[in-house]
Design a protein around this motif. Sequence first.
Motif, PDB file in Angstrom:
ATOM      1  N   THR A 104       0.846  -1.187   0.000  1.00  0.00           N
ATOM      2  CA  THR A 104       0.000   0.000   0.000  1.00  0.00           C
ATOM      3  C   THR A 104       0.883   1.239   0.000  1.00  0.00           C
ATOM      4  N   ALA A 105       0.231   2.407  -0.140  1.00  0.00           N
ATOM      5  CA  ALA A 105       0.977   3.673  -0.105  1.00  0.00           C
ATOM      6  C   ALA A 105       1.678   3.828   1.244  1.00  0.00           C
ATOM      7  N   GLU A 106       1.011   3.376   2.323  1.00  0.00           N
ATOM      8  CA  GLU A 106       1.634   3.453   3.651  1.00  0.00           C
ATOM      9  C   GLU A 106       2.894   2.590   3.717  1.00  0.00           C
ATOM     10  N   ALA A 107       2.834   1.401   3.122  1.00  0.00           N
ATOM     11  CA  ALA A 107       4.005   0.513   3.113  1.00  0.00           C
ATOM     12  C   ALA A 107       5.146   1.140   2.318  1.00  0.00           C
ATOM     13  N   GLN A 108       4.821   1.761   1.188  1.00  0.00           N
ATOM     14  CA  GLN A 108       5.849   2.399   0.373  1.00  0.00           C
ATOM     15  C   GLN A 108       6.532   3.524   1.148  1.00  0.00           C
ATOM     16  N   ALA A 109       5.733   4.301   1.905  1.00  0.00           N
ATOM     17  CA  ALA A 109       6.300   5.393   2.690  1.00  0.00           C
ATOM     18  C   ALA A 109       7.232   4.865   3.782  1.00  0.00           C
ATOM     19  N   LEU A 110       6.794   3.799   4.467  1.00  0.00           N
ATOM     20  CA  LEU A 110       7.638   3.208   5.502  1.00  0.00           C
ATOM     21  C   LEU A 110       8.921   2.637   4.906  1.00  0.00           C
ATOM     22  N   PHE A 111       8.806   1.988   3.771  1.00  0.00           N
ATOM     23  CA  PHE A 111       9.965   1.341   3.154  1.00  0.00           C
ATOM     24  C   PHE A 111      11.021   2.366   2.743  1.00  0.00           C
ATOM     25  N   SER A 112      10.572   3.524   2.257  1.00  0.00           N
ATOM     26  CA  SER A 112      11.542   4.558   1.862  1.00  0.00           C
ATOM     27  C   SER A 112      12.325   5.061   3.068  1.00  0.00           C
ATOM     28  N   ASP A 113      11.678   5.102   4.240  1.00  0.00           N
ATOM     29  CA  ASP A 113      12.366   5.566   5.448  1.00  0.00           C
ATOM     30  C   ASP A 113      13.274   4.501   6.056  1.00  0.00           C
ATOM     31  N   THR A 114      12.963   3.233   5.786  1.00  0.00           N
ATOM     32  CA  THR A 114      13.759   2.146   6.377  1.00  0.00           C
ATOM     33  C   THR A 114      14.785   1.567   5.404  1.00  0.00           C
ATOM     34  N   ALA A 115      14.867   2.100   4.189  1.00  0.00           N
ATOM     35  CA  ALA A 115      15.798   1.559   3.181  1.00  0.00           C
ATOM     36  C   ALA A 115      17.234   1.588   3.680  1.00  0.00           C
ATOM     37  N   ALA A 116      17.617   2.661   4.418  1.00  0.00           N
ATOM     38  CA  ALA A 116      18.998   2.762   4.910  1.00  0.00           C
ATOM     39  C   ALA A 116      19.305   1.646   5.913  1.00  0.00           C
ATOM     40  N   ILE A 117      18.289   1.261   6.699  1.00  0.00           N
ATOM     41  CA  ILE A 117      18.487   0.177   7.668  1.00  0.00           C
ATOM     42  C   ILE A 117      18.736  -1.135   6.945  1.00  0.00           C
ATOM     43  N   PHE A 118      17.969  -1.392   5.890  1.00  0.00           N
ATOM     44  CA  PHE A 118      18.143  -2.634   5.146  1.00  0.00           C
ATOM     45  C   PHE A 118      19.497  -2.665   4.433  1.00  0.00           C
ATOM     46  N   ALA A 119      19.945  -1.499   3.936  1.00  0.00           N
ATOM     47  CA  ALA A 119      21.269  -1.434   3.295  1.00  0.00           C
ATOM     48  C   ALA A 119      22.366  -1.705   4.310  1.00  0.00           C
ATOM     49  N   THR A 120      22.199  -1.163   5.524  1.00  0.00           N
ATOM     50  CA  THR A 120      23.181  -1.416   6.586  1.00  0.00           C
ATOM     51  C   THR A 120      23.199  -2.891   6.959  1.00  0.00           C
ATOM     52  N   GLN A 121      22.018  -3.493   7.036  1.00  0.00           N
ATOM     53  CA  GLN A 121      21.946  -4.913   7.350  1.00  0.00           C
ATOM     54  C   GLN A 121      22.679  -5.742   6.299  1.00  0.00           C
ATOM     55  N   ALA A 122      22.511  -5.382   5.025  1.00  0.00           N
ATOM     56  CA  ALA A 122      23.199  -6.110   3.956  1.00  0.00           C
ATOM     57  C   ALA A 122      24.717  -5.966   4.085  1.00  0.00           C
ATOM     58  N   ARG A 123      25.173  -4.742   4.440  1.00  0.00           N
ATOM     59  CA  ARG A 123      26.616  -4.541   4.618  1.00  0.00           C
ATOM     60  C   ARG A 123      27.147  -5.335   5.799  1.00  0.00           C
ATOM     61  N   VAL A 124      26.366  -5.368   6.889  1.00  0.00           N
ATOM     62  CA  VAL A 124      26.790  -6.131   8.068  1.00  0.00           C
ATOM     63  C   VAL A 124      26.881  -7.619   7.739  1.00  0.00           C
ATOM     64  N   ASN A 125      25.886  -8.126   7.034  1.00  0.00           N
ATOM     65  CA  ASN A 125      25.916  -9.548   6.663  1.00  0.00           C
ATOM     66  C   ASN A 125      27.104  -9.863   5.764  1.00  0.00           C
ATOM     67  N   ALA A 126      27.406  -8.950   4.831  1.00  0.00           N
ATOM     68  CA  ALA A 126      28.564  -9.144   3.957  1.00  0.00           C
ATOM     69  C   ALA A 126      29.857  -9.129   4.769  1.00  0.00           C
ATOM     70  N   ARG A 127      29.923  -8.227   5.760  1.00  0.00           N
ATOM     71  CA  ARG A 127      31.123  -8.156   6.602  1.00  0.00           C
ATOM     72  C   ARG A 127      31.263  -9.436   7.427  1.00  0.00           C
ATOM     73  N   VAL A 128      30.159  -9.947   7.947  1.00  0.00           N
ATOM     74  CA  VAL A 128      30.207 -11.202   8.717  1.00  0.00           C
ATOM     75  C   VAL A 128      30.755 -12.329   7.858  1.00  0.00           C
ATOM     76  N   ARG A 129      30.267 -12.433   6.617  1.00  0.00           N
ATOM     77  CA  ARG A 129      30.751 -13.494   5.727  1.00  0.00           C
ATOM     78  C   ARG A 129      32.235 -13.330   5.438  1.00  0.00           C
ATOM     79  N   ALA A 130      32.666 -12.080   5.241  1.00  0.00           N
ATOM     80  CA  ALA A 130      34.090 -11.834   4.972  1.00  0.00           C
ATOM     81  C   ALA A 130      34.948 -12.197   6.170  1.00  0.00           C
ATOM     82  N   LEU A 131      34.474 -11.858   7.377  1.00  0.00           N
ATOM     83  CA  LEU A 131      35.231 -12.183   8.589  1.00  0.00           C
ATOM     84  C   LEU A 131      35.264 -13.688   8.821  1.00  0.00           C
ATOM     85  N   GLN A 132      34.158 -14.356   8.520  1.00  0.00           N
ATOM     86  CA  GLN A 132      34.140 -15.815   8.666  1.00  0.00           C
ATOM     87  C   GLN A 132      35.159 -16.457   7.730  1.00  0.00           C
ATOM     88  N   GLN A 133      35.229 -15.950   6.511  1.00  0.00           N
ATOM     89  CA  GLN A 133      36.187 -16.488   5.556  1.00  0.00           C
ATOM     90  C   GLN A 133      37.613 -16.179   5.995  1.00  0.00           C
TER      91      GLN A 133
END
Length: 290
Positions: free
Chosen positions: A58-87
């Motif tokens: 919905t329009a409400e979901a789209q508005a929330l998603f635009s505000d939380t996009a930075a959090i999801f990008a940070t999560q992706a970077r953290v997960n990538a860093r975890v994989r790199a550290l594990q390796q």
Amino acid sequence: MNLREMELFGTLMRVGTTIETARVLGLSQPAVSAQLKRLESQLGLRLFERTGNRLMPTAEAQALFSDTAAIFATQARVNARVRALQQRDTISVTISATPAIVEGFLSTRLAQAGFRDWKRRLRLWVTDPEEDVRSGRADFGMQMAFPAKADFQAQTFATIPLVAVMRREHPLAGSAEITLPALAASRLIAYDPAWSPMGDTIRSTFQKFNLAYDTSCEVPFCSTVCQLVEACGGVGVIDQLTADNIRSDSLAVRPVVHLPGVPLILFYRRGQTLRGAAQELIAQLSASIA
């Protein structure tokens, strides 16, 4: 929305179905549907409309998603860093040590630390431990009689006795132990005290008893001492680790009265945080001595 709810919401926005969201998050499809229902009830917002098998935001979901996009990008970077550290943590631990330590100390204790049949990986340099650690070529170094240095963090693992080695026909080989005057009066194969901490230890002990430290041959390593004594005669001073690995029947080893032992030192760069695998190995090496 807490982080778990944001993860659910963000995944639903990206993949568009509860089935795929369940697969990504490792949940069941009914669990995803139930969590989405609770989230919408908690927020008082309708976030998705079902169209066939897909969820349309919905329009409400789209508005929330635009505000939380930075959090999801940070999560992706953290997960990538975890994989790199594990390796990175599975890469071989690198040790730089002198030959005597490799042969007389590490070889037996590495088996106790889980390297029997080489289930784990290790890289070993037998070159210049100090330079290897300083340059980052090795995680840590091990050396005997290693002097304190401002750029290294060090710990003493053990004190290793110094002993005399000679051919079996040498007059001193008939004694159960050798005195310092008898050692000082021999044709001595030992180390330059100007660059060798072991040589400095021997010379300081001689000076304490008013004896001259006069070497017939100066050498860099204990293993070299054994080779020269066997070929040319004289009396050499070596550490007990090297003595324990002598395989020649023509050589005899005797303790020396009042000759102090030398510390076996493990060291790494000051201010450096060691990788988990290196810390684990050091802990197991310490436990093997205890």
